[in-house]
Design an enzyme around this catalytic site. Structure first.
Site, short mmCIF file in Angstrom:
data_model
loop_
_atom_site.label_atom_id
_atom_site.label_comp_id
_atom_site.label_asym_id
_atom_site.label_seq_id
_atom_site.Cartn_x
_atom_site.Cartn_y
_atom_site.Cartn_z
N GLU A 1 0.80 -1.23 0.00
CA GLU A 1 0.00 0.00 0.00
C GLU A 1 0.83 1.28 0.00
O GLU A 1 0.33 2.35 0.37
CB GLU A 1 -0.93 0.01 1.21
CG GLU A 1 -1.98 -1.08 1.17
CD GLU A 1 -3.08 -0.80 2.17
OE1 GLU A 1 -4.13 -0.30 1.76
OE2 GLU A 1 -2.88 -1.07 3.37
N HIS B 1 -0.54 5.81 7.35
CA HIS B 1 -1.71 4.96 7.03
C HIS B 1 -1.82 3.94 8.15
O HIS B 1 -0.84 3.28 8.50
CB HIS B 1 -1.54 4.26 5.69
CG HIS B 1 -2.53 3.14 5.51
ND1 HIS B 1 -3.89 3.35 5.60
CD2 HIS B 1 -2.38 1.81 5.29
CE1 HIS B 1 -4.51 2.20 5.43
NE2 HIS B 1 -3.62 1.24 5.25
N HIS C 1 -4.72 1.25 10.66
CA HIS C 1 -5.99 0.55 10.81
C HIS C 1 -6.48 0.78 12.24
O HIS C 1 -6.96 -0.13 12.90
CB HIS C 1 -5.83 -0.95 10.50
CG HIS C 1 -5.15 -1.24 9.19
ND1 HIS C 1 -4.40 -2.37 8.97
CD2 HIS C 1 -5.11 -0.53 8.03
CE1 HIS C 1 -3.93 -2.35 7.72
NE2 HIS C 1 -4.34 -1.24 7.14
N HIS D 1 -11.49 -0.44 6.47
CA HIS D 1 -10.05 -0.61 6.32
C HIS D 1 -9.25 0.19 7.34
O HIS D 1 -8.51 -0.39 8.14
CB HIS D 1 -9.68 -0.20 4.88
CG HIS D 1 -8.24 -0.36 4.54
ND1 HIS D 1 -7.78 -0.35 3.24
CD2 HIS D 1 -7.13 -0.51 5.30
CE1 HIS D 1 -6.48 -0.52 3.21
NE2 HIS D 1 -6.07 -0.62 4.46
#
Ligand SMILES: [Zn+2]
Length: 244
Positions: free
Chosen positions: A81, A100, A102, A170
């Protein structure tokens, strides 16, 4: 003489802090725009953030191509990613660090109609509102991973000029002006989400007003970021470098 500021050490510390504070687990990542080459960024090879060392940090073009292609094929396989990072740097010259994650408490706000909005002064940095990106809108049934520049660029539109966006089913993405800034916002995004879920059990929430959010953001500078960073870095067993 004071030791020179080392951006690689700083990104290692960022990974360790995010892991130690429960913002990332075995997955999730943080990058920084290259200080001398704005068309590149630094990001770890694919590894759990808590385990990352300086030797894991890799340089990428904004397209997500590793500069050392040979290493990428052997010891330093990149994150699937990574495109999230380059796509945001490409569209936002003001952004120098991207996270990024979760982050668990943010997930319910990505799968319901309840909007995540600042309700605590320390959380104003998450922005006036936190837009939602749904990969299904443009890309249909996928494994939900941002595994191409096309997906990265679509996601990068969502924070707009803001600091954060949720990703349906996500996680979240955070865009900051420095590593300390993106880590700060990521931690308080999780804090806000958790508090908002608790407050929802009790009744109607009075969120911060637009003016209050602007006033808090205007006074959130190096003093605040460094004070938090020192605490989080020490807690993660990392030294704090002098900066700003
Ligand atoms: Zn992810």
């Amino acid at each position: 003489m004071a030791k020179q500021f080392d951006i690689v050490e700083e990104i290692v510390t960022a990974n360790r802090i995010l892991a130690n504070e429960g913002i990332v687990d075995s997955f999730g990542h943080v990058s920084v725009r290259h200080p001398k080459r704005p068309d590149r960024y630094l990001l770890s090879r694919a590894r759990a953030p808590e385990r990352i060392e300086a030797s894991d940090i890799v340089e990428f073009t904004l397209e997500g191509d590793p500069i050392d292609a040979k290493n990428a094929k052997t010891t330093h396989a990149p994150y699937t990613e990574r495109f999230i990072h380059g796509a945001i740097y490409e569209s936002r010259p003001d952004i120098h660090s991207v996270v990024h994650n979760h982050s668990p408490s943010t997930i319910p706000f990505g799968i319901t109609s309840t909007k995540l909005k600042p309700l605590l002064h320390m959380c104003a940095s998450i922005g006036h509102d936190v837009p939602l990106w749904d990969s299904h809108d443009e890309f249909g049934d996928t494994a939900l991973l941002v595994n191409s520049m096309a997906m990265g660029r679509d996601l990068a539109k969502r924070p707009g000029k803001g600091r954060s966006a949720l990703m349906r089913g996500h996680g979240a993405v955070v865009a900051g002006t420095s590593i300390r800034h993106s880590v700060f916002i990521s931690i308080y995004l999780e804090v806000n989400a958790k508090l908002q879920m608790q407050a929802m059990q009790m009744g109607k929430i009075k969120h911060l007003t637009k003016g209050e959010i602007d006033a808090v953001i205007a006074r959130t500078g190096p003093y605040t970021l460094n004070r938090a960073w020192e605490n989080w870095a020490r807690r993660a067993g990392r030294p704090m470098q002098a900066a700003d």
